[in-house]
Write a protein that holds these residues in place. Sequence first.
Motif, PDB file in Angstrom:
ATOM      1  N   ALA A  70       0.824  -1.194   0.018  1.00 26.89           N
ATOM      2  CA  ALA A  70      -0.099  -0.139   0.083  1.00 26.89           C
ATOM      3  C   ALA A  70       0.761   1.393   0.023  1.00 26.89           C
ATOM      4  N   VAL A  71       0.260   2.195  -0.770  1.00 27.71           N
ATOM      5  CA  VAL A  71       1.180   3.432  -0.849  1.00 27.71           C
ATOM      6  C   VAL A  71       0.369   4.663  -0.254  1.00 27.71           C
ATOM      7  N   TYR A  72       0.612   5.525   0.715  1.00 29.47           N
ATOM      8  CA  TYR A  72      -0.151   6.450   1.164  1.00 29.47           C
ATOM      9  C   TYR A  72       0.472   7.817   1.222  1.00 29.47           C
ATOM     10  N   PHE A  73      -0.353   8.791   0.842  1.00 21.62           N
ATOM     11  CA  PHE A  73       0.236  10.202   1.547  1.00 21.62           C
ATOM     12  C   PHE A  73       0.393  10.373   2.756  1.00 21.62           C
ATOM     13  N   SER A  74       1.387  11.083   3.337  1.00 21.59           N
ATOM     14  CA  SER A  74       1.581  11.329   4.737  1.00 21.59           C
ATOM     15  C   SER A  74       0.453  11.621   5.488  1.00 21.59           C
ATOM     16  N   GLY A  75       0.237  10.877   6.587  1.00 22.97           N
ATOM     17  CA  GLY A  75      -0.798  11.109   7.641  1.00 22.97           C
ATOM     18  C   GLY A  75      -2.247  10.721   7.154  1.00 22.97           C
ATOM     19  N   ASP A  76      -2.116   9.873   6.058  1.00 16.49           N
ATOM     20  CA  ASP A  76      -3.718   9.476   5.562  1.00 16.49           C
ATOM     21  C   ASP A  76      -4.401   8.974   6.942  1.00 16.49           C
ATOM     22  N   PRO A  77      -5.417   9.270   7.442  1.00 18.58           N
ATOM     23  CA  PRO A  77      -6.025   8.636   8.680  1.00 18.58           C
ATOM     24  C   PRO A  77      -6.571   7.344   8.297  1.00 18.58           C
ATOM     25  N   GLN A  78      -6.862   6.821   6.969  1.00 16.23           N
ATOM     26  CA  GLN A  78      -7.158   5.532   6.475  1.00 16.23           C
ATOM     27  C   GLN A  78      -6.077   4.409   6.728  1.00 16.23           C
ATOM     28  N   GLN A  79      -4.667   4.839   6.914  1.00 16.23           N
ATOM     29  CA  GLN A  79      -3.659   3.916   6.788  1.00 16.23           C
ATOM     30  C   GLN A  79      -3.999   2.858   7.861  1.00 16.23           C
ATOM     31  N   SER A  80      -4.101   2.985   8.960  1.00 14.13           N
ATOM     32  CA  SER A  80      -4.044   1.907  10.048  1.00 14.13           C
ATOM     33  C   SER A  80      -5.124   0.765   9.665  1.00 14.13           C
ATOM     34  N   ASP A  81      -6.302   1.392   9.197  1.00  9.65           N
ATOM     35  CA  ASP A  81      -7.336   0.575   8.710  1.00  9.65           C
ATOM     36  C   ASP A  81      -7.122  -0.312   7.406  1.00  9.65           C
ATOM     37  N   VAL A  82      -6.441   0.177   6.690  1.00 13.65           N
ATOM     38  CA  VAL A  82      -6.057  -0.369   5.167  1.00 13.65           C
ATOM     39  C   VAL A  82      -5.025  -1.478   5.782  1.00 13.65           C
ATOM     40  N   ASP A  83      -4.086  -0.995   6.301  1.00 14.62           N
ATOM     41  CA  ASP A  83      -2.702  -1.940   6.929  1.00 14.62           C
ATOM     42  C   ASP A  83      -3.405  -3.137   7.548  1.00 14.62           C
ATOM     43  N   ALA A  84      -4.716  -3.166   8.318  1.00 17.78           N
ATOM     44  CA  ALA A  84      -5.238  -4.175   9.014  1.00 17.78           C
ATOM     45  C   ALA A  84      -5.970  -5.129   8.126  1.00 17.78           C
ATOM     46  N   PHE A  85      -6.623  -4.319   7.113  1.00 20.08           N
ATOM     47  CA  PHE A  85      -7.461  -4.943   6.146  1.00 20.08           C
ATOM     48  C   PHE A  85      -6.619  -5.917   5.295  1.00 20.08           C
ATOM     49  N   LEU A  86      -5.476  -5.533   4.882  1.00 21.75           N
ATOM     50  CA  LEU A  86      -5.030  -6.368   3.656  1.00 21.75           C
ATOM     51  C   LEU A  86      -4.393  -7.737   4.247  1.00 21.75           C
ATOM     52  N   PRO A  87      -3.777  -7.735   5.593  1.00 23.52           N
ATOM     53  CA  PRO A  87      -3.536  -9.248   5.867  1.00 23.52           C
ATOM     54  C   PRO A  87      -4.909 -10.051   6.222  1.00 23.52           C
ATOM     55  N   GLU A  88      -5.818  -9.548   6.368  1.00 29.74           N
ATOM     56  CA  GLU A  88      -7.264 -10.074   6.608  1.00 29.74           C
ATOM     57  C   GLU A  88      -7.729 -10.517   5.212  1.00 29.74           C
ATOM     58  N   LEU A  89      -7.587  -9.760   4.367  1.00 28.62           N
ATOM     59  CA  LEU A  89      -8.134 -10.412   2.779  1.00 28.62           C
ATOM     60  C   LEU A  89      -7.085 -11.311   2.510  1.00 28.62           C
TER      61      LEU A  89
END
Length: 251
Positions: free
Chosen positions: A66-85
């Motif tokens: 995953a590639v993020y702009f700095s400080g994106d508040p969605q990052q923690s949720d997406v980082d948690a979602f990808l291993p679940e996927l």
Amino acid sequence: LATVAVVLAAAAGCPETPPADEGEGAGEGAGEGEGEGDPGFPAPHDKAPVVEDFGGPVLNYPSVRAVYFSGDPQQSDVDAFLPELQSSGYWAQVTSEYGVGDLTVGLPIDLGAAPPPQTTTTSIITKFAQVEPSPDPGTIYLFVIPQATTLEDDGECCLDFDGFHEQDAVGATSFAAAYACGCEGDDGLQFSSLDELAITISHELAESATDPFNNPAYGGIDDDHVAWEIETEGEVADMCEYLDNDAADVD
């Protein structure tokens, strides 16, 4: 997010025939010969459309970063979602028949810039090349678009699309890129923007793995059903886009 992954997995199978009715009709059929042996069942119908292999490569053992702009508040949720996927069973269900193996999740990448109010894919790849000058052709780079950022690419996210994938390049190295926005309400008012982001990510990653490059792999419908491409665009996740389930029409 785990619930969304389960919903997506249920939708992704795209069964050609519905399950047998367990109500009144099933009982009558069993007693009166109106089941599968009856020449009237199933009713005459055309063959289902098929996503064709155009000969290009798929990603046999893809990784996603995953590639993020700095400080994106969605990052923690997406980082948690990808291993679940990765571990949900969804991935194998929707990609294994196309020669795609297990998905691995790599470390996220920070673009080193605050989310802009408006951007384009060209601008994003320019920033990406500065922090990742040697991308891996076997990795899908998932560009997560912040909710406050408008992405313009042959239209506007979320006005015209909620995600897409394409072949991008840094120097002479081409790689599979997926872009995802969280477009609240796009698949049903009961879904939050985070739910929508998860739906879009699962859709685009499946298509990136099965049709990653401009040399197309599973990238279109057979000639007899080419009209399906007008609405669905004809890739593997597109063909499940209008499949009903108990929650909503989801990818």
